[in-house]
Design a protein around this motif. Structure first.
Motif, PDB file in Angstrom:
ATOM      1  N   ASP A  24       0.827  -1.206   0.000  1.00 48.36           N
ATOM      2  CA  ASP A  24       0.000   0.000   0.000  1.00 48.36           C
ATOM      3  C   ASP A  24       0.866   1.262   0.000  1.00 48.36           C
ATOM      4  OD1 ASP A  24      -2.270  -1.531  -0.007  1.00 48.36           O
ATOM      5  OD2 ASP A  24      -2.775  -1.209   2.094  1.00 48.36           O
ATOM      6  N   ARG A  25       1.972   1.228   0.737  1.00 51.13           N
ATOM      7  CA  ARG A  25       2.870   2.388   0.745  1.00 51.13           C
ATOM      8  C   ARG A  25       3.441   2.638  -0.644  1.00 51.13           C
ATOM      9  NH1 ARG A  25       7.161   2.983   5.422  1.00 51.13           N
ATOM     10  NH2 ARG A  25       7.231   5.041   4.437  1.00 51.13           N
ATOM     11  N   LEU A  26       3.775   1.578  -1.341  1.00 59.89           N
ATOM     12  CA  LEU A  26       4.297   1.726  -2.699  1.00 59.89           C
ATOM     13  C   LEU A  26       3.215   2.255  -3.637  1.00 59.89           C
ATOM     14  CD1 LEU A  26       6.375  -1.553  -2.919  1.00 59.89           C
ATOM     15  CD2 LEU A  26       7.289   0.744  -3.191  1.00 59.89           C
ATOM     16  N   ALA A  27       2.015   1.694  -3.544  1.00 52.58           N
ATOM     17  CA  ALA A  27       0.920   2.107  -4.426  1.00 52.58           C
ATOM     18  C   ALA A  27       0.548   3.572  -4.213  1.00 52.58           C
ATOM     19  CB  ALA A  27      -0.293   1.217  -4.200  1.00 52.58           C
ATOM     20  N   ARG A  28       0.689   4.047  -2.980  1.00 50.89           N
ATOM     21  CA  ARG A  28       0.253   5.402  -2.645  1.00 50.89           C
ATOM     22  C   ARG A  28       1.403   6.399  -2.582  1.00 50.89           C
ATOM     23  NH1 ARG A  28      -3.655   2.650   1.918  1.00 50.89           N
ATOM     24  NH2 ARG A  28      -5.008   1.628   0.384  1.00 50.89           N
ATOM     25  N   LEU A  29       2.571   5.982  -3.038  1.00 47.13           N
ATOM     26  CA  LEU A  29       3.716   6.883  -3.086  1.00 47.13           C
ATOM     27  C   LEU A  29       3.368   8.118  -3.912  1.00 47.13           C
ATOM     28  CD1 LEU A  29       6.747   6.810  -2.135  1.00 47.13           C
ATOM     29  CD2 LEU A  29       7.297   6.018  -4.440  1.00 47.13           C
ATOM     30  N   SER A  30       3.782   9.288  -3.453  1.00 48.64           N
ATOM     31  CA  SER A  30       3.421  10.509  -4.179  1.00 48.64           C
ATOM     32  C   SER A  30       4.166  10.642  -5.504  1.00 48.64           C
ATOM     33  CB  SER A  30       3.698  11.731  -3.304  1.00 48.64           C
ATOM     34  OG  SER A  30       5.086  11.817  -2.993  1.00 48.64           O
ATOM     35  N   LYS A  31       5.308   9.967  -5.635  1.00 50.24           N
ATOM     36  CA  LYS A  31       6.079  10.019  -6.881  1.00 50.24           C
ATOM     37  C   LYS A  31       5.480   9.072  -7.916  1.00 50.24           C
ATOM     38  CE  LYS A  31       9.187  12.143  -4.246  1.00 50.24           C
ATOM     39  NZ  LYS A  31       9.439  13.588  -4.277  1.00 50.24           N
ATOM     40  N   PRO A  32       5.608   9.393  -9.207  1.00 46.41           N
ATOM     41  CA  PRO A  32       5.176   8.450 -10.238  1.00 46.41           C
ATOM     42  C   PRO A  32       6.087   7.224 -10.255  1.00 46.41           C
ATOM     43  CG  PRO A  32       6.275  10.340 -11.238  1.00 46.41           C
ATOM     44  CD  PRO A  32       6.115  10.654  -9.775  1.00 46.41           C
ATOM     45  N   THR A  33       5.496   6.040 -10.414  1.00 45.04           N
ATOM     46  CA  THR A  33       6.260   4.797 -10.374  1.00 45.04           C
ATOM     47  C   THR A  33       6.049   3.992 -11.650  1.00 45.04           C
ATOM     48  OG1 THR A  33       4.449   3.710  -9.203  1.00 45.04           O
ATOM     49  CG2 THR A  33       6.200   4.642  -7.854  1.00 45.04           C
TER      50      THR A  33
END
Length: 213
Positions: free
Chosen positions: A48-57
């Motif tokens: 969830d932290r990765l999915a909601r990271l503010s940076k584009p991934t």
């Protein structure tokens, strides 16, 4: 939180797989409480932290992504996949079920029929079908190079615009909707004169004189 970071690329060190999923030997000896309360929930917190990271991934899927590996790839904003790579949810073959959003986030991204095809029937999804379903943005012989090219391109955009657009899209897609809406609301209220006056009045122990600006 490092403003110098403009985009994140997720890729693998090993050419054999993007990620083959969770280590069976690591979870096979866990009891029910340990498995559900810790293994599954800890995985969700990380993903969830990765999915909601503010940076584009961007995920560069250079080889197979199975089980937790596919769920990991699903956390990215955009995915690039090698022609011979495949996607799968093989958990039923070892007597368990997807545990890190395979039946939740993947439903939104791939749709119920394809997730059922993988999770119930054990079928692998090819790069071509993943592209047709919209799960991957493009098929590339060198997914990592393509992912870095996408990262370089998005790095030329306004980082604040990209961040806020991601928040708005996530709110619409029900990806942590409550936090996204409140983050957007906070961003609107913090620069206001009313916020400045309210804080000043609190510090000075007086009644605030709000202007509505």
């Amino acid at each position: 939180r490092d403003d110098a970071v403009r985009a994140v690329v997720i890729t693998a060190e090993d050419s054999k797989a993007f990620c083959a999923g969770a280590d069976i030997l690591a979870w096979s000896e866990l009891n029910a409480a340990e498995f559900s309360r810790h293994w599954v929930r800890d995985g969700h917190r990380i993903f969830d932290r990765l999915a909601r990271l503010s940076k584009p991934t961007i995920a560069a899927i250079g080889a197979h992504a199975f089980g937790g590996g596919l769920e990991f790839a699903a956390t990215a904003d955009i995915r690039v996949m090698a022609p011979k790579a495949t996607l799968a949810l093989p958990e039923a073959a070892v007597g368990i079920v997807p545990g890190w959003s395979g039946t939740q986030r993947l439903i939104r991204l791939l749709g119920e029929p394809l997730v059922k095809e993988m999770a119930l029937f054990g079928r692998r999804l090819s790069a071509e079908r993943a592209l047709a379903a919209g799960f991957v943005a493009e098929i590339s012989e060198d997914p990592t190079a393509s992912a870095f090219a996408i990262a370089e391109e998005v790095s030329t955009k306004s980082p604040r615009s990209v961040e806020v657009a991601k928040y708005m899209i996530h709110a619409a897609a029900d990806e942590d909707r409550g936090a996204m809406i409140e983050a957007l609301g906070a961003g609107m209220i913090v620069p206001s004169e009313d916020k400045t006056e309210g804080v000043a009045a609190f510090r000075e122990k007086r009644k605030p004189n709000f202007s509505g600006k």
